[in-house]
Design an enzyme around this catalytic site. Sequence first.
Site, PDB file in Angstrom:
ATOM      1  N   PRO A  41       0.790  -1.223   0.000  1.00 45.38           N
ATOM      2  CA  PRO A  41       0.000   0.000   0.000  1.00 45.38           C
ATOM      3  C   PRO A  41       0.828   1.283   0.000  1.00 45.38           C
ATOM      4  O   PRO A  41       1.825   1.394   0.704  1.00 45.38           O
ATOM      5  CB  PRO A  41      -0.828  -0.103   1.287  1.00 45.38           C
ATOM      6  CG  PRO A  41      -0.154  -1.123   2.114  1.00 45.38           C
ATOM      7  CD  PRO A  41       0.521  -2.069   1.157  1.00 45.38           C
ATOM      8  N   ASN A  42       0.347   2.197  -0.812  1.00 43.09           N
ATOM      9  CA  ASN A  42       0.864   3.564  -0.941  1.00 43.09           C
ATOM     10  C   ASN A  42       2.157   3.660  -1.736  1.00 43.09           C
ATOM     11  O   ASN A  42       2.602   4.764  -2.055  1.00 43.09           O
ATOM     12  CB  ASN A  42       1.028   4.234   0.443  1.00 43.09           C
ATOM     13  CG  ASN A  42      -0.301   4.392   1.145  1.00 43.09           C
ATOM     14  OD1 ASN A  42      -1.237   4.945   0.571  1.00 43.09           O
ATOM     15  ND2 ASN A  42      -0.422   3.878   2.354  1.00 43.09           N
ATOM     16  N   ARG A  58       5.195  12.189  -3.404  1.00 38.54           N
ATOM     17  CA  ARG A  58       5.020  12.776  -2.068  1.00 38.54           C
ATOM     18  C   ARG A  58       6.134  12.270  -1.150  1.00 38.54           C
ATOM     19  O   ARG A  58       6.695  11.214  -1.391  1.00 38.54           O
ATOM     20  CB  ARG A  58       3.689  12.346  -1.454  1.00 38.54           C
ATOM     21  CG  ARG A  58       2.497  12.978  -2.099  1.00 38.54           C
ATOM     22  CD  ARG A  58       1.223  12.610  -1.346  1.00 38.54           C
ATOM     23  NE  ARG A  58       0.081  13.342  -1.852  1.00 38.54           N
ATOM     24  CZ  ARG A  58      -0.529  13.088  -3.003  1.00 38.54           C
ATOM     25  NH1 ARG A  58      -0.090  12.124  -3.776  1.00 38.54           N
ATOM     26  NH2 ARG A  58      -1.557  13.808  -3.393  1.00 38.54           N
ATOM     27  N   TYR A  84      10.997   8.873   1.320  1.00 41.23           N
ATOM     28  CA  TYR A  84      10.950   7.725   0.411  1.00 41.23           C
ATOM     29  C   TYR A  84      11.679   7.934  -0.915  1.00 41.23           C
ATOM     30  O   TYR A  84      11.686   7.047  -1.763  1.00 41.23           O
ATOM     31  CB  TYR A  84       9.489   7.339   0.150  1.00 41.23           C
ATOM     32  CG  TYR A  84       8.782   6.881   1.409  1.00 41.23           C
ATOM     33  CD1 TYR A  84       9.207   5.754   2.094  1.00 41.23           C
ATOM     34  CD2 TYR A  84       7.706   7.594   1.926  1.00 41.23           C
ATOM     35  CE1 TYR A  84       8.589   5.339   3.263  1.00 41.23           C
ATOM     36  CE2 TYR A  84       7.069   7.185   3.093  1.00 41.23           C
ATOM     37  CZ  TYR A  84       7.514   6.054   3.755  1.00 41.23           C
ATOM     38  OH  TYR A  84       6.892   5.642   4.900  1.00 41.23           O
ATOM     39  N   ASN A 144       8.128  -5.483  -0.846  1.00 42.49           N
ATOM     40  CA  ASN A 144       7.950  -4.379   0.105  1.00 42.49           C
ATOM     41  C   ASN A 144       6.474  -4.350   0.492  1.00 42.49           C
ATOM     42  O   ASN A 144       5.639  -3.842  -0.269  1.00 42.49           O
ATOM     43  CB  ASN A 144       8.378  -3.041  -0.495  1.00 42.49           C
ATOM     44  CG  ASN A 144       8.310  -1.929   0.545  1.00 42.49           C
ATOM     45  OD1 ASN A 144       7.696  -2.080   1.605  1.00 42.49           O
ATOM     46  ND2 ASN A 144       8.934  -0.808   0.251  1.00 42.49           N
ATOM     47  N   ALA A 190       2.997  -0.790   4.986  1.00 45.97           N
ATOM     48  CA  ALA A 190       2.543  -0.816   6.379  1.00 45.97           C
ATOM     49  C   ALA A 190       2.002  -2.188   6.798  1.00 45.97           C
ATOM     50  O   ALA A 190       1.942  -2.486   8.002  1.00 45.97           O
ATOM     51  CB  ALA A 190       1.483   0.258   6.594  1.00 45.97           C
ATOM     52  N   GLU A 202      12.140  -9.506   2.298  1.00 48.31           N
ATOM     53  CA  GLU A 202      11.404  -8.341   2.797  1.00 48.31           C
ATOM     54  C   GLU A 202      12.265  -7.098   2.569  1.00 48.31           C
ATOM     55  O   GLU A 202      13.430  -7.070   2.978  1.00 48.31           O
ATOM     56  CB  GLU A 202      11.102  -8.524   4.287  1.00 48.31           C
ATOM     57  CG  GLU A 202      10.300  -7.384   4.887  1.00 48.31           C
ATOM     58  CD  GLU A 202      10.119  -7.537   6.401  1.00 48.31           C
ATOM     59  OE1 GLU A 202       9.974  -8.676   6.891  1.00 48.31           O
ATOM     60  OE2 GLU A 202      10.145  -6.495   7.077  1.00 48.31           O
ATOM     61  N   HIS A 218      12.615  -2.753   2.428  1.00 49.02           N
ATOM     62  CA  HIS A 218      12.090  -1.442   2.818  1.00 49.02           C
ATOM     63  C   HIS A 218      13.000  -0.330   2.331  1.00 49.02           C
ATOM     64  O   HIS A 218      14.229  -0.431   2.419  1.00 49.02           O
ATOM     65  CB  HIS A 218      11.970  -1.348   4.346  1.00 49.02           C
ATOM     66  CG  HIS A 218      11.025  -2.356   4.905  1.00 49.02           C
ATOM     67  ND1 HIS A 218       9.664  -2.257   4.749  1.00 49.02           N
ATOM     68  CD2 HIS A 218      11.254  -3.510   5.568  1.00 49.02           C
ATOM     69  CE1 HIS A 218       9.090  -3.308   5.317  1.00 49.02           C
ATOM     70  NE2 HIS A 218      10.026  -4.087   5.825  1.00 49.02           N
ATOM     71  N   ARG A 277      12.598   4.608  12.978  1.00 49.44           N
ATOM     72  CA  ARG A 277      11.345   5.358  12.886  1.00 49.44           C
ATOM     73  C   ARG A 277      10.453   5.043  14.102  1.00 49.44           C
ATOM     74  O   ARG A 277      10.931   4.621  15.134  1.00 49.44           O
ATOM     75  CB  ARG A 277      10.674   5.044  11.547  1.00 49.44           C
ATOM     76  CG  ARG A 277      11.581   5.417  10.352  1.00 49.44           C
ATOM     77  CD  ARG A 277      10.903   5.169   9.033  1.00 49.44           C
ATOM     78  NE  ARG A 277       9.740   6.040   8.875  1.00 49.44           N
ATOM     79  CZ  ARG A 277       8.811   5.859   7.920  1.00 49.44           C
ATOM     80  NH1 ARG A 277       8.937   4.857   7.056  1.00 49.44           N
ATOM     81  NH2 ARG A 277       7.787   6.668   7.818  1.00 49.44           N
TER      82      ARG A 277
HETATM   83  O1  CA2 Z   1      10.311   1.867   4.210  1.00 53.71           O
HETATM   84  C1  CA2 Z   1       9.485   1.217   3.572  1.00 53.71           C
HETATM   85  O2  CA2 Z   1       9.687   0.790   2.440  1.00 53.71           O
HETATM   86  C2  CA2 Z   1       8.095   0.973   4.182  1.00 53.71           C
HETATM   87  O3  CA2 Z   1       7.679  -0.343   3.806  1.00 53.71           O
HETATM   88  C3  CA2 Z   1       7.187   2.025   3.581  1.00 53.71           C
HETATM   89  C4  CA2 Z   1       5.780   1.995   4.170  1.00 53.71           C
HETATM   90  C5  CA2 Z   1       5.830   2.041   5.689  1.00 53.71           C
HETATM   91  O4  CA2 Z   1       4.526   1.924   6.219  1.00 53.71           O
HETATM   92  C6  CA2 Z   1       6.712   0.953   6.261  1.00 53.71           C
HETATM   93  O5  CA2 Z   1       6.754   1.111   7.678  1.00 53.71           O
HETATM   94  C7  CA2 Z   1       8.111   1.039   5.706  1.00 53.71           C
HETATM   95  C8  CA2 Z   1       4.967   3.198   3.678  1.00 53.71           C
HETATM   96  C9  CA2 Z   1       4.921   3.337   2.195  1.00 53.71           C
HETATM   97  C10 CA2 Z   1       4.333   4.679   1.878  1.00 53.71           C
HETATM   98  O6  CA2 Z   1       4.794   5.084   0.620  1.00 53.71           O
HETATM   99  C11 CA2 Z   1       4.652   6.382   0.282  1.00 53.71           C
HETATM  100  C12 CA2 Z   1       5.309   6.799  -0.843  1.00 53.71           C
HETATM  101  C13 CA2 Z   1       5.238   8.105  -1.218  1.00 53.71           C
HETATM  102  C14 CA2 Z   1       4.471   9.006  -0.486  1.00 53.71           C
HETATM  103  C15 CA2 Z   1       3.806   8.585   0.634  1.00 53.71           C
HETATM  104  C16 CA2 Z   1       3.879   7.255   1.024  1.00 53.71           C
END
Ligand code: CA2
Length: 149
Positions: free
Chosen positions: A11-12, A19, A24, A75, A78, A99, A101, A108
């Site tokens: 997700p996301n 963003r 990221y 990846n 969340a 896995e 990230h 964090r």
């Molecule tokens: O660090 C990572 O790759 C995470 O898997 C990213 C997740 C986060 O919930 C994990 O704890 C760690 C969040 C991905 C959100 O991606 C975005 C990308 C651009 C803008 C906003 C969010």
Amino acid sequence: MARELLVLNGPNLNLLGTREPDVYGADTLDDIVAELRSLAAERGYELRAVQSNVEGELVDALHAARGEVAGVVFNPGAYTHTSIALRDAISAVELPVVETHLSNVHAREEFRHTSMLSAVCLGVVGGFGRTSYRLALDALISHLDGATS
Ligand code: CA2
């Protein structure tokens, strides 16, 4: 077994490059997948890529990968921290899963320090931005090709 790998994103991650570049990075998911595809090709593997914001669709993608790909760079976003369904799916498909990230989840918020998935994965890479994906792919292919170092 086909020399094919799955790059699976949760997700996301479709928002990458649009963003929160400070957290990221500025690259889009398409940029990252394109680079991985070319690195995989150099080592004789094809890549399929799936991104979903829906937990059940990620479970389905893992099920569909069984018998079709040799391993997975994943990846889970969340869902890393919450999903017993994804943990069970990874165990069930018996594929090597790395896995992966972008961020260092241990640097964090505390709720990101726990992974439901790490224990059933081949290994974990995180904290290196898009390089995390490259390292994960390299480790997965080295594992599959039986490298000893
Ligand atoms: O660090 C990572 O790759 C995470 O898997 C990213 C997740 C986060 O919930 C994990 O704890 C760690 C969040 C991905 C959100 O991606 C975005 C990308 C651009 C803008 C906003 C969010």
